[in-house]
Design a protein around this motif. Structure first.
Motif, short mmCIF file in Angstrom:
data_model
loop_
_atom_site.label_atom_id
_atom_site.label_comp_id
_atom_site.label_asym_id
_atom_site.label_seq_id
_atom_site.Cartn_x
_atom_site.Cartn_y
_atom_site.Cartn_z
N GLN A 1 45.35 38.43 42.73
CA GLN A 1 44.19 39.01 42.08
C GLN A 1 43.15 39.27 43.16
OE1 GLN A 1 42.42 36.95 38.84
NE2 GLN A 1 43.72 37.98 37.38
N LYS A 2 42.76 40.50 43.29
CA LYS A 2 41.77 40.84 44.30
C LYS A 2 40.41 40.33 43.88
CE LYS A 2 44.74 43.05 46.84
NZ LYS A 2 45.18 42.50 48.13
N SER A 3 39.65 39.86 44.86
CA SER A 3 38.29 39.37 44.57
C SER A 3 37.26 40.05 45.46
CB SER A 3 38.23 37.85 44.80
OG SER A 3 38.57 37.54 46.13
N ASP A 4 37.61 41.28 45.95
CA ASP A 4 36.71 41.94 46.89
C ASP A 4 35.89 43.05 46.25
OD1 ASP A 4 39.30 44.00 48.51
OD2 ASP A 4 38.88 43.51 46.42
N LYS A 5 36.05 43.29 44.93
CA LYS A 5 35.26 44.31 44.25
C LYS A 5 34.63 43.70 43.00
CE LYS A 5 37.97 48.25 45.91
NZ LYS A 5 38.78 49.44 45.52
N ASP B 1 41.17 28.92 46.75
CA ASP B 1 41.79 27.95 45.84
C ASP B 1 42.82 28.63 44.94
OD1 ASP B 1 39.93 25.25 45.87
OD2 ASP B 1 38.78 27.04 46.30
N TYR B 2 42.47 29.79 44.42
CA TYR B 2 43.37 30.51 43.52
C TYR B 2 44.69 30.82 44.21
CZ TYR B 2 45.41 34.43 40.97
OH TYR B 2 46.28 35.26 40.32
N ASP B 3 44.62 31.32 45.43
CA ASP B 3 45.83 31.74 46.13
C ASP B 3 46.74 30.56 46.46
OD1 ASP B 3 45.13 34.49 46.15
OD2 ASP B 3 43.78 34.13 47.83
N LEU B 4 46.16 29.41 46.76
CA LEU B 4 46.97 28.24 47.07
C LEU B 4 47.81 27.83 45.86
CD1 LEU B 4 44.34 26.09 49.00
CD2 LEU B 4 46.38 27.16 49.98
N GLU B 5 47.16 27.67 44.71
CA GLU B 5 47.89 27.21 43.53
C GLU B 5 48.77 28.32 42.95
OE1 GLU B 5 46.21 24.52 40.81
OE2 GLU B 5 44.52 24.00 42.09
N GLN B 6 48.32 29.56 43.06
CA GLN B 6 49.07 30.67 42.50
C GLN B 6 50.39 30.89 43.24
OE1 GLN B 6 48.53 32.15 39.79
NE2 GLN B 6 50.04 33.78 39.87
N HIS B 7 50.53 30.33 44.44
CA HIS B 7 51.77 30.54 45.17
C HIS B 7 52.94 29.86 44.47
CE1 HIS B 7 54.64 30.79 48.49
NE2 HIS B 7 53.89 31.81 48.90
N GLY B 8 52.69 28.90 43.60
CA GLY B 8 53.76 28.39 42.77
C GLY B 8 54.03 26.91 42.91
N LYS C 1 33.50 39.60 36.92
CA LYS C 1 34.90 39.91 37.21
C LYS C 1 35.07 40.21 38.69
CE LYS C 1 38.81 42.61 35.44
NZ LYS C 1 39.25 43.62 34.45
N GLY C 2 36.12 39.64 39.28
CA GLY C 2 36.45 39.96 40.66
C GLY C 2 35.81 39.07 41.70
N THR C 3 35.04 38.05 41.28
CA THR C 3 34.40 37.18 42.26
C THR C 3 34.00 35.87 41.60
OG1 THR C 3 32.61 37.00 43.88
CG2 THR C 3 32.07 38.04 41.77
N ARG C 4 33.82 34.86 42.42
CA ARG C 4 33.22 33.59 41.99
C ARG C 4 31.96 33.29 42.81
NH1 ARG C 4 35.84 30.03 39.02
NH2 ARG C 4 35.11 28.25 40.24
N GLY D 1 41.97 32.67 37.80
CA GLY D 1 41.68 34.05 38.15
C GLY D 1 40.20 34.24 38.40
N TYR D 2 39.79 35.48 38.50
CA TYR D 2 38.41 35.82 38.87
C TYR D 2 37.69 36.55 37.74
CZ TYR D 2 39.88 34.61 43.59
OH TYR D 2 40.35 33.94 44.69
N HIS D 3 37.96 36.15 36.50
CA HIS D 3 37.33 36.82 35.37
C HIS D 3 36.65 35.79 34.49
CE1 HIS D 3 37.70 39.96 31.88
NE2 HIS D 3 36.46 39.71 32.23
N ASP D 4 35.34 35.67 34.61
CA ASP D 4 34.55 34.83 33.71
C ASP D 4 34.05 35.74 32.60
OD1 ASP D 4 33.11 32.88 32.51
OD2 ASP D 4 31.77 32.47 34.19
N ARG D 5 34.93 35.98 31.64
CA ARG D 5 34.69 37.04 30.65
C ARG D 5 33.37 36.85 29.91
NH1 ARG D 5 38.71 36.06 27.80
NH2 ARG D 5 37.98 35.46 25.73
#
Length: 762
Positions: A4-8, A106-113, A675-678, A666-670
Motif C-alpha cells: 500500500q503506497k503511503s506517498d500520496k 511497521d505495515y510493510d514488516l508485518e504485511q510481508h507475512g 488516506k495514504g499516510t499516518r 493499512g493507511y486508511h483512517d476512513r
C-alpha cells in the motif's frame, strides 16, 4: 507481498456513518490484499461463535444469541491478517540485514507475512538465520542459567490464551521472579487499581445482558467505531428502545455519532442510520475529572433543593448510607468545587454538564462505559475512581443495567490477570500455588511495564522473553529503549509475524514462530482447544481449524513448556509434557488453583455466550478494607498531570480505523478522512491560526516534559480538525517517541499517552 503506497496522502472529511457500505468495502479489500484462501471465509463464519474461535482482536463479549456474521470490520481484518498466504521465510532474512529492515514501515514488516521457521540472530552478518527448535530452547536455557532471576522479564501479549498464560506465569515464579508485565500495564491497569480500591474487584461489574436493562449510558474516552465495533450493535439496540447515551470524548468519533448496521438489509438498502449519542460533549484531554465533578455538583445542588422542598431525593441516600464509605468528604469537595474552575478544566460550559446530570438523575439504571481515554493519564486512576463516585451517588452498581463497564483491548488481556500474569503478589493465590506445586514462590513485587523499561535502559534487566506482542514499539521513550535493547544479554520473541521489536536483538536473540489462534493445534492427544476471557469476565472456548502457516510452527503452550523444562529443575508435581500433550490437563490445574472461578471448567468451556466467572461487587459485596464501596476525593480537576502554558499542547495518541494496537493494516483512517499516510497532526483551526500554521504544512512535535531530554517526531501534516483547543491528536505508536517513560499514571504506571506535553516546531 501486497503493498500500500503511503506517498500520496489524501485528507478530506468523511461524511458517512460507522458500519454500512464502508465496512463492506473494507472487508472486500482486505481479503484479496492478503491473498487469503477460500478457507478464510469458512473461518469468518466460525468467528466468535460457539465451538468456533474467539477473535484475536478486541475483547468485546461474544453473545449467546449471535448474529449470522459475528465479526466486525476490525475483526475481519485481524482474521485476514493471520490467515494471509504471504510468508516470511529464512530466505527473506538471508536477503535483508536488520539494519536495512529498520528502514521499513511497521505495515510493510508485518504485511510481508507469517514467520515460518525458528530463527537465531547472527551478529556477524546482522541477520536472522534458521535454527532447530532444540537449538533455540537449549540456547535460551544456556543464557538464562547464569543470570539472576530478578534480572529476567517475562512479558506476555493480551492475545495469549488462558492455558499458555497460566503456564507462563507459573514458569516465571518457579524460575524466581514475578516480572510479568503484560498489555494491561499499558492500557487498563488504571482500571485494575482504581476499581479494586473503590469496589473491591479489579474489573467491571456488568455483563452483556445489562445492555437490555439500562435506561442511560455515560460513555467516556473510547472510540467504539475503530476499537470495538461489535459494541455498536448493542448501542444501536439501546437507542432503538430509547436509552439516552451521553458521550464525553475530545474528538467526534463517527461510531459514537451514527451507525448503519451492515447486517440489516433494510438499513443497507435505504442507507438508514441510527444516531448513537443523544448528547456529545467534546471534553478537553485530561478534563474528565472536572466534567464528572460538574455532574456531581449539579446532582448535589439539585438534591439539596429537592430535600429542602420536601420533594423526592436525587441521590440514593439509603444506598450511600448502607453500602459506601467516605461520602461526607466527597460531598464537601463537591460543594467546594468552583464552577469556573470546572468549566476551565473540562472545556465544557456549565449548562452542558447540567444537561448531562439531568439525564443521569432521571435514569433508574446507568452503565458507565469507558476506555483508555480515561486510563492513560497521570491521574488515570482518579478518572476511574470518579466514574465510580458518580455511580455510587445513585446506587448504580449491583443492580441490572448498571455499573462500570471498562472496554478492554486485547482479546484475553483481562483473562491473563485472572490466571496469574501479574507482578503483584496480592493478586495471586501464592500459598495455593506453593502447595499445589511444591516450591517456594517469590513474594517480592515484580517489574511492571514502566519498571521493565527503566531496567532495560539502566541495564539491570539482562534478559527479556516476550510471549507475543510488540513491546518495544508499544512502550514510551522509543529512542532510548531501542538503543538499550541491543545491550540485553538475551532477547526471545515468540510471534506470528515480523515486527519492529524483532529488529533490535539482544546479544543473543531468538525469534520463535508460533501457531495463531485460528489455526488447528494438534498435540499428542489430538486437536486442542484453548480459552479466553472477555471484557465482561465471561470465559469462552476457542478452537482453531485453519491449516497452519508452516509445518515448523509450535503452539504457545508447547513453546512455554519446552523452555520451562530446560530452565527449571525437575518437579514431580508439574509434567510439562503431559500438559502440552493435552490442554485439558492445564485446565484441570487452573481449576485447582482457582476453584472459585473455574469450577466445571471443561464442561462449561463452550457454553454459548461464555460462562461468567462471577463478581462480588455486582452482588453488593465489597471486598475493601471497610467492607463498603469507597468514595474518593480527587486531588485535582485535571487528569493531565501538568500545567497549561503558552505554546504547550496536550497531545493525544490515537489509533486509526486501519490498525489494532501496534498492528497497522493499512493507511486508511476512513472515519477521520485520512488516506495514504499516518503522518498527521490533528489541530483545532483556531489554534492553527494562532500558531501561524496552514493546512498541509509539515511540522514536528517536540517534548515539553521539562526533564531536559530531547524528543522529537518529524514530518507531520498539519490538519485542521474538530478537536478542543489546546489539544492535538497524532497516531500511535509513531508518537510514542514523545512520551517520557516517567510520564505515567501515578498509581498504576500506565503510560499517560492521552495527555502528553508537547510543542509544535517548524
Amino acid at each position: 507481498m501486497a503493498e500500500q503506497k503511503s506517498d500520496k496522502p489524501q485528507i478530506k472529511p468523511f461524511a458517512g456513518p460507522a458500519g454500512g457500505w464502508g465496512s463492506v468495502r473494507s472487508l472486500a479489500e482486505i481479503m484479496p490484499r492478503e491473498h487469503v484462501k477460500p478457507e478464510a471465509l469458512r473461518e469468518l463464519a466460525r468467528q466468535n461463535k460457539p465451538d468456533g474461535f474467539m477473535c484475536v482482536s478486541c475483547a468485546w463479549p461474544k453473545p449467546a444469541d449471535h448474529h449470522p456474521f459475528e465479526f466486525c470490520e476490525e475483526g475481519a481484518k485481524a482474521t485476514a491478517w493471520e490467515l494471509t498466504t504471504f510468508r516470511t521465510t529464512p530466505e527473506f532474512f538471508a536477503e535483508h540485514s536488520l539494519a536495512e529492515l529498520r528502514g521499513w514501515k511497521d505495515y510493510d514488516l508485518e504485511q510481508h507475512g507469517r514467520l515460518t521457521h525458528p530463527l537465531r540472530y547472527d551478529a556477524a552478518t546482522d541477520k536472522y538465520v534458521a535454527c532447530s527448535w532444540e537449538e533455540a530452547f537449549d540456547g535460551i536455557a544456556a543464557e538464562l542459567g547464569p543470570l539472576d532471576p530478578k534480572s529476567v522479564v517475562f512479558y506476555s501479549s493480551g492475545r495469549t490464551s488462558l492455558e499458555a498464560s497460566y503456564m507462563y506465569g507459573l514458569m516465571a515464579r518457579m524460575f524466581g521472579n514475578q516480572n510479568l508485565p503484560d498489555s494491561s500495564n499499558m492500557c487498563h491497569e488504571s482500571t485494575s487499581v482504581g476499581l479494586k480500591a473503590a469496589i473491591g474487584v479489579p474489573v467491571g461489574t456488568t455483563q452483556l445482558e445489562d445492555f437490555k436493562h439500562c435506561d442511560a449510558i455515560l460513555f467516556f474516552g473510547q472510540n467504539v467505531g475503530s476499537n470495538a465495533p461489535r459494541m455498536l450493535h448493542d448501542l444501536r439496540d439501546c437507542r432503538k428502545r430509547g436509552v439516552e447515551i451521553v458521550t464525553f470524548n475530545p474528538l467526534k468519533e463517527r461510531g459514537l455519532e451514527r451507525f448503519t448496521d451492515p447486517q440489516n438489509p433494510i438499513e443497507m438498502a435505504t442507507l438508514g442510520e441510527t444516531a448513537i449519542s443523544t448528547q456529545y460533549h467534546q471534553v478537553k484531554a485530561g478534563g474528565d475529572i472536572a466534567a464528572m465533578m460538574g455532574i456531581a455538583k449539579f446532582l448535589v445542588e439539585w438534591d439539596d433543593a429537592a430535600l429542602a422542598a420536601g420533594e423526592p431525593a436525587v441521590l440514593d441516600h439509603d444506598f450511600i448510607e448502607q453500602h459506601t464509605s467516605g461520602f461526607p468528604d466527597f460531598l464537601n469537595a463537591v460543594r467546594a468545587a468552583d464552577w469556573a474552575a470546572i468549566e476551565h478544566e473540562s472545556g465544557l460550559p456549565q449548562a452542558e454538564l447540567e444537561d448531562s446530570a439531568r439525564i443521569y438523575a432521571k435514569a433508574k439504571a446507568v452503565l458507565a462505559i469507558y476506555g483508555m481515554g480515561l486510563t492513560q493519564h497521570v491521574k488515570g486512576v482518579e478518572n476511574v475512581r470518579m466514574v465510580v463516585n458518580l455511580l455510587l451517588m445513585r446506587g448504580n452498581i449491583g443492580k441490572p443495567g448498571a455499573g462500570p463497564t471498562p472496554v478492554r483491548g486485547h482479546s484475553n488481556v483481562q483473562g491473563q490477570r485472572t490466571v496469574g500474569i501479574t507482578e503483584k503478589t496480592e493478586l495471586v493465590p501464592v500459598d495455593r500455588l506453593e502447595a499445589q506445586y511444591g516450591f517456594t514462590a517469590p513474594r517480592e513485587k515484580g517489574l511492571d511495564t514502566v519498571e521493565s523499561c527503566r531496567g532495560v535502559i539502566d541495564g539491570s534487566v539482562k534478559a527479556f522473553i516476550a510471549l507475543g506482542g510488540n513491546f518495544l514499539r508499544a512502550v514510551p521513550e522509543t529512542g532510548p529503549m531501542e538503543e538499550a535493547w541491543t545491550r540485553l544479554q538475551l532477547s526471545v520473541q515468540i510471534a506470528t509475524k515480523l515486527n519492529r521489536n524483532h529488529l533490535f536483538p539482544g546479544k543473543v536473540a531468538y525469534l520463535l514462530p508460533c501457531l495463531g489462534r485460528i489455526e488447528e493445534d494438534v498435540q499428542a492427544s489430538g486437536p486442542q482447544a484453548v480459552s479466553v476471557e472477555d471484557s465482561t469476565s465471561c470465559i469462552h472456548g476457542s478452537r482453531g481449524k485453519a491449516k497452519p502457516a508452516s509445518p515448523h510452527l509450535l503452539s504457545e503452550p508447547a513453546i512455554v513448556g519446552a523452555i520451562a523444562k530446560r530452565i527449571l529443575p525437575p518437579n514431580p508435581h508439574v509434567d510439562w509434557d503431559a500438559w502440552v500433550a493435552d490442554y485439558r490437563r492445564i485446565r484441570v490445574a487452573i481449576a485447582e488453583t482457582y476453584p472459585e472461578v473455574f469450577k466445571d471448567y471443561e464442561t462449561r468451556l463452550f457454553t454459548p455466550g461464555g460462562f461468567w466467572k462471577g463478581n462480588k461487587a455486582s452482588e453488593r459485596i465489597w471486598l475493601t478494607a471497610s467492607k463498603k464501596a469507597e468514595f474518593l476525593v480527587p486531588e485535582h480537576l485535571s487528569a493531565a498531570g501538568f500545567a497549561d502554558a503558552p505554546g504547550r499542547y496536550r497531545l493525544m495518541t490515537l489509533r486509526s480505523n486501519d490498525q489494532f494496537n501496534t498492528t497497522i493494516y493499512g493507511y486508511h483512517d476512513r472515519f477521520r478522512g485520512v488516506k495514504g499516510t499516518r503522518d498527521v497532526l490533528f489541530i483545532n483551526a483556531a489554534d492553527m491560526a494562532e500558531a501561524g500554521l496552514s493546512a498541509g504544512q509539515i511540522v514536528a512535535l517536540e517534548s515539553d516534559a521539562g526533564d531536559g531530554k530531547a524528543r522529537r517526531q518529524e514530518g507531520l501534516i498539519v490538519t485542521p480538525y474538530d478537536i478542543p483547543r489546546g489539544c492535538l491528536g497524532a497516531y500511535y505508536p509513531e508518537c510514542n517517541v514523545l512520551i517520557p517513560v516517567e510520564h505515567h499514571a501515578e498509581e498504576s504506571h500506565v503510560p499517560a499517552a492521552k495527555s502528553v506535553p508537547v510543542r509544535i516546531a517548524a
